[in-house]
Write a protein that holds these residues in place. Sequence first.
Motif, PDB file in Angstrom:
ATOM      1  N   THR A  99      31.092  41.429  31.830  1.00  0.00           N
ATOM      2  CA  THR A  99      30.256  42.464  32.449  1.00  0.00           C
ATOM      3  C   THR A  99      30.729  42.729  33.870  1.00  0.00           C
ATOM      4  OG1 THR A  99      28.345  41.895  31.079  1.00  0.00           O
ATOM      5  CG2 THR A  99      27.899  43.080  33.136  1.00  0.00           C
ATOM      6  N   PHE A 100      30.961  41.672  34.630  1.00  0.00           N
ATOM      7  CA  PHE A 100      31.435  41.816  36.002  1.00  0.00           C
ATOM      8  C   PHE A 100      32.755  42.589  36.039  1.00  0.00           C
ATOM      9  CE2 PHE A 100      33.721  40.457  39.792  1.00  0.00           C
ATOM     10  CZ  PHE A 100      32.762  40.633  40.778  1.00  0.00           C
ATOM     11  N   TRP A 109      23.876  44.797  40.015  1.00  0.00           N
ATOM     12  CA  TRP A 109      24.349  44.384  38.688  1.00  0.00           C
ATOM     13  C   TRP A 109      25.576  43.486  38.819  1.00  0.00           C
ATOM     14  CZ3 TRP A 109      25.401  48.402  34.215  1.00  0.00           C
ATOM     15  CH2 TRP A 109      25.381  47.743  32.981  1.00  0.00           C
ATOM     16  N   LEU A 110      26.451  43.817  39.752  1.00  0.00           N
ATOM     17  CA  LEU A 110      27.607  42.943  40.020  1.00  0.00           C
ATOM     18  C   LEU A 110      27.132  41.564  40.461  1.00  0.00           C
ATOM     19  CD1 LEU A 110      29.960  45.457  41.839  1.00  0.00           C
ATOM     20  CD2 LEU A 110      30.527  44.196  39.739  1.00  0.00           C
ATOM     21  N   TYR A 111      26.149  41.525  41.356  1.00  0.00           N
ATOM     22  CA  TYR A 111      25.612  40.249  41.842  1.00  0.00           C
ATOM     23  C   TYR A 111      25.004  39.443  40.694  1.00  0.00           C
ATOM     24  CZ  TYR A 111      22.943  36.813  44.454  1.00  0.00           C
ATOM     25  OH  TYR A 111      22.426  35.624  44.932  1.00  0.00           O
ATOM     26  N   SER A 122      25.587  39.628  37.431  1.00  0.00           N
ATOM     27  CA  SER A 122      26.588  39.143  36.476  1.00  0.00           C
ATOM     28  C   SER A 122      27.427  38.019  37.082  1.00  0.00           C
ATOM     29  CB  SER A 122      27.462  40.290  35.953  1.00  0.00           C
ATOM     30  OG  SER A 122      28.126  40.954  36.991  1.00  0.00           O
ATOM     31  N   LEU A 123      27.782  38.128  38.349  1.00  0.00           N
ATOM     32  CA  LEU A 123      28.564  37.069  39.000  1.00  0.00           C
ATOM     33  C   LEU A 123      27.744  35.794  39.176  1.00  0.00           C
ATOM     34  CD1 LEU A 123      31.209  36.206  40.338  1.00  0.00           C
ATOM     35  CD2 LEU A 123      30.306  37.110  42.495  1.00  0.00           C
ATOM     36  N   ALA A 162      30.174  47.404  29.712  1.00  0.00           N
ATOM     37  CA  ALA A 162      29.309  46.485  30.466  1.00  0.00           C
ATOM     38  C   ALA A 162      27.943  46.355  29.790  1.00  0.00           C
ATOM     39  CB  ALA A 162      29.156  46.954  31.910  1.00  0.00           C
ATOM     40  N   THR A 186      26.479  42.917  28.254  1.00  0.00           N
ATOM     41  CA  THR A 186      25.162  42.507  28.741  1.00  0.00           C
ATOM     42  C   THR A 186      24.195  42.332  27.574  1.00  0.00           C
ATOM     43  OG1 THR A 186      25.448  43.519  30.908  1.00  0.00           O
ATOM     44  CG2 THR A 186      23.190  43.220  30.159  1.00  0.00           C
ATOM     45  N   ASN A 191      28.865  37.384  30.875  1.00  0.00           N
ATOM     46  CA  ASN A 191      28.617  37.788  32.261  1.00  0.00           C
ATOM     47  C   ASN A 191      29.919  38.083  32.989  1.00  0.00           C
ATOM     48  OD1 ASN A 191      25.827  37.978  32.855  1.00  0.00           O
ATOM     49  ND2 ASN A 191      25.632  35.767  32.746  1.00  0.00           N
ATOM     50  N   SER A 192      30.962  37.296  32.712  1.00  0.00           N
ATOM     51  CA  SER A 192      32.273  37.534  33.323  1.00  0.00           C
ATOM     52  C   SER A 192      32.828  38.886  32.903  1.00  0.00           C
ATOM     53  CB  SER A 192      33.271  36.443  32.920  1.00  0.00           C
ATOM     54  OG  SER A 192      32.851  35.187  33.359  1.00  0.00           O
ATOM     55  N   HIS A 243      19.200  35.257  41.258  1.00  0.00           N
ATOM     56  CA  HIS A 243      19.724  35.748  39.982  1.00  0.00           C
ATOM     57  C   HIS A 243      18.569  36.147  39.055  1.00  0.00           C
ATOM     58  CE1 HIS A 243      22.182  35.995  36.354  1.00  0.00           C
ATOM     59  NE2 HIS A 243      21.274  35.225  35.777  1.00  0.00           N
TER      60      HIS A 243
END
Length: 178
Positions: free
Chosen positions: A56-57, A159-161, A163-164, A82, A86, A53-54, A122
């Motif tokens: 990906t972000f 997607w940023l949200y 993954s974070l 990404a 993922t 996930n990191s 999430h």
Amino acid sequence: MNQQVKQRNYTPIIVVLTIVINLLVAVLYFMPKYKGLGDINLTFLPFFNAVMNSFTFIFLVAALYSIKQKNIQRHRRYIFAAFTTTTLFLVSYVTYHAMAPSTHYGGEGILRPIYYFVLLTHIVLSAVIVPLALITVTRGLNMQVDKHRKIARWTMPLWLYVSLTGVIVYIMISPYYS
């Protein structure tokens, strides 16, 4: 230079992948755990998931920066990176949740509602991001630039949200893994 891109219909693939991925994750929640592999230690997988996930972000931020610089090739490479991280996350997540017992959050006080808010958003947005990301990338591949931009304005921040918050959920629950 006017590049002509052959338009492909990705809709059937997007629909099938969206249904299969989201259904598989939902079924894992209710399914009894598989115990056929004996004492294989899977405790490293949640950390691996957080690492994926990191990445990906980071790849998404780099893709966003690249497209702001109008570097389409680099943007495309970061988006594919990404998708790769993922996918690795998804395979690891499915493996872990099919075979390991559920871990319950043990925090108290103000952290408890914060954890469940982050977890719930999430989970919900993870289900939403599957078709959004697939539609966005296929519009990019088909060089449907205007349509790609319109949906990417929603896909990228979500997607940023996702993954974070995947990393945040891991950090918050990691003390409670057995």
